[in-house]
Scaffold this active site. Structure first.
Site: not given
Ligand code: NCD
Length: 311
Positions: A61-62, A91, A112, A140
Site C-alpha cells: 500500500r505505502t 555492491k 522505508r 510510520h
Molecule cells: C504497515 C507497516 O509497514 O508498518 N503497513 C502499511 O504500511 N500499511 C503495517 C504492517 O506491516 O503490519
C-alpha cells in the site's frame, strides 16, 4: 486554523507524527478531502518534479499509493522497491552515499528502511525533503495521517472518541505514530494486547507528558463494547527479537463476528494492512469494517502531502 497555510508545509520533512501540530494535521485533512472530491484541481500540479522512492523493506500500500499519488500529480518517480537491485544492496554502497545520490537526482525522497532512526538520518544528509514511509519499529507518520483522516471522515471529529488499539503494540510502527498524532486531540486510548506485546514505555511516557488518558489490558472482550474505533495490527513477525516468542503468540488474538455482537452502532474497525489472520474475513462484509476505505484514503492523504510539500 486560520494561521496555517501551504507555506507551513512547503519543503517539510515528514519524520515523526510528533512534528505536526493539530492545526497542521487538520489542514492536511482539509486538502486530502479536496483531493478526494476534486482530484482534477491537483492533476499535474507537480509536473516538473521527480520523486525518489527508496524502499529497503517490502511494501504494497505505502509504495503503490505514494507512486500513484506522485503520478497523478504529474511527477516522475525513480528509485527502487528492492534494495538488492541497487548498489546499496548489491555492491556495499553506504546509506549516506545512497541518500546523497537520490538527493541530487530528485526533489524529494520517500524512504522505508528497517532501522529505527533511518528517516531522520536521511533527512540530516539530504537538503531535499525526506518522507518517512516506515522506520523500523519506530514510526510510520503518513500512515497515522491517513488513519486520522479516516477517523475524521467517519465521525466528523476526532475529539471525545474512545479508541482501542489491539495486537502487536510493541513492534508495530503504525502504533507510536498513531498515538503521537492522536495526542493532539482529546481522546481516550485503550491498549489491548498480551503483556509481552504491550505498548512501549517511550510511547506511554509521551502520552503521559501530554496528559492523554489511556488504559492497558489484555482482554479484548472487556473493552470492545465501549469503543468507537478498534484499530487492529498484525503480529510483526519480522521484528521479533526471539522467534520462539512469535510462535507462542501467533494466533493469540483474532477478531471474529462473535467479538462484535454487542459493539456500539457506529463503531469502526481499522487495520493498516496487511492482515494475516487477526481479523476474520467474514467481518469484511459488516458495516464496521473500514480498512479497505482506510487504504484508499492513503491515496488522498499522500497526494495532499506531496502537493503541499513540493508545490
Ligand atoms: C504497515 C507497516 O509497514 O508498518 N503497513 C502499511 O504500511 N500499511 C503495517 C504492517 O506491516 O503490519
Amino acid at each position: 486554523m486560520g494561521s496555517i497555510n501551504k507555506e507551513n508545509l512547503k519543503n517539510r520533512d515528514v519524520i515523526s507524527a510528533k512534528d505536526f501540530s493539530r492545526e497542521e494535521l487538520e489542514f492536511i485533512f482539509d486538502i486530502s478531502k479536496e483531493v478526494k472530491e476534486k482530484p482534477e484541481r491537483f492533476r499535474n500540479s507537480l509536473k516538473d518534479k521527480i520523486i525518489s522512492m527508496i524502499f529497503f523493506e517490502p511494501s504494497t500500500r505505502t509504495y503503490q499509493s505514494f507512486q500513484t499519488s506522485a503520478k497523478s500529480l504529474g511527477s516522475d518517480v525513480i528509485g527502487f522497491a528492492e534494495p538488492n537491485s541497487s548498489s546499496y544492496g548489491g555492491k556495499g554502497e553506504s546509506f549516506h552515499d545512497t541518500i546523497r545520490i537520490f538527493e541530487n537526482y530528485s526533489d524529494c525522497i520517500i524512504i522505508r528502511h528497517p532501522a529505527a532512526g533511518s528517516a531522520k538520518f536521511a533527512a540530516e544528509i539530504s537538503k531535499k525533503p525526506v518522507i518517512n514511509a516506515g522506520s523500523g519499529f519506530q514510526e510510520h507518520p503518513t500512515q497515522a495521517m491517513l488513519d486520522l483522516f479516516t477517523i475524521k471522515s467517519e465521525f466528523g471529529e476526532i475529539d471525545t472518541l474512545n479508541i482501542g488499539l489491539v495486537g502487536d503494540l510493541r513492534y508495530g510502527r503504525t502504533i507510536p505514530s498513531l498515538c503521537y498524532a492522536l495526542s493532539k486531540f482529546d481522546v481516550q486510548l485503550n491498549f489491548i494486547a498480551p503483556d509481552t506485546l504491550q505498548i512501549r514505555p517511550e510511547v506511554e511516557e509521551f502520552l503521559a507528558s501530554k496528559s492523554i488518558s489511556f488504559s492497558k489490558q489484555s482482554d479484548l472482550n472487556k473493552a470492545i463494547n465501549d469503543l468507537d474505533v478498534l484499530y487492529v495490527t498484525r503480529l510483526q513477525k519480522e521484528r521479533f527479537v526471539d522467534p520462539t516468542e512469535y510462535l507462542k503468540l501467533k494466533g493469540s488474538y483474532r477478531i471474529t463476528l462473535d467479538n462484535i455482537k454487542n459493539v456500539k452502532e457506529g463503531m469502526i474497525i481499522l487495520h493498516p494492512l496487511p492482515r494475516v489472520d487477526e481479523i476474520s474475513s467474514d467481518i469484511d462484509n459488516t458495516k464496521f469494517a473500514k480498512y479497505f476505505e482506510q487504504a484508499r484514503n492513503g491515496l488522498f492523504v499522500r497526494t495532499a502531502l506531496l502537493n503541499l510539500i513540493l508545490s
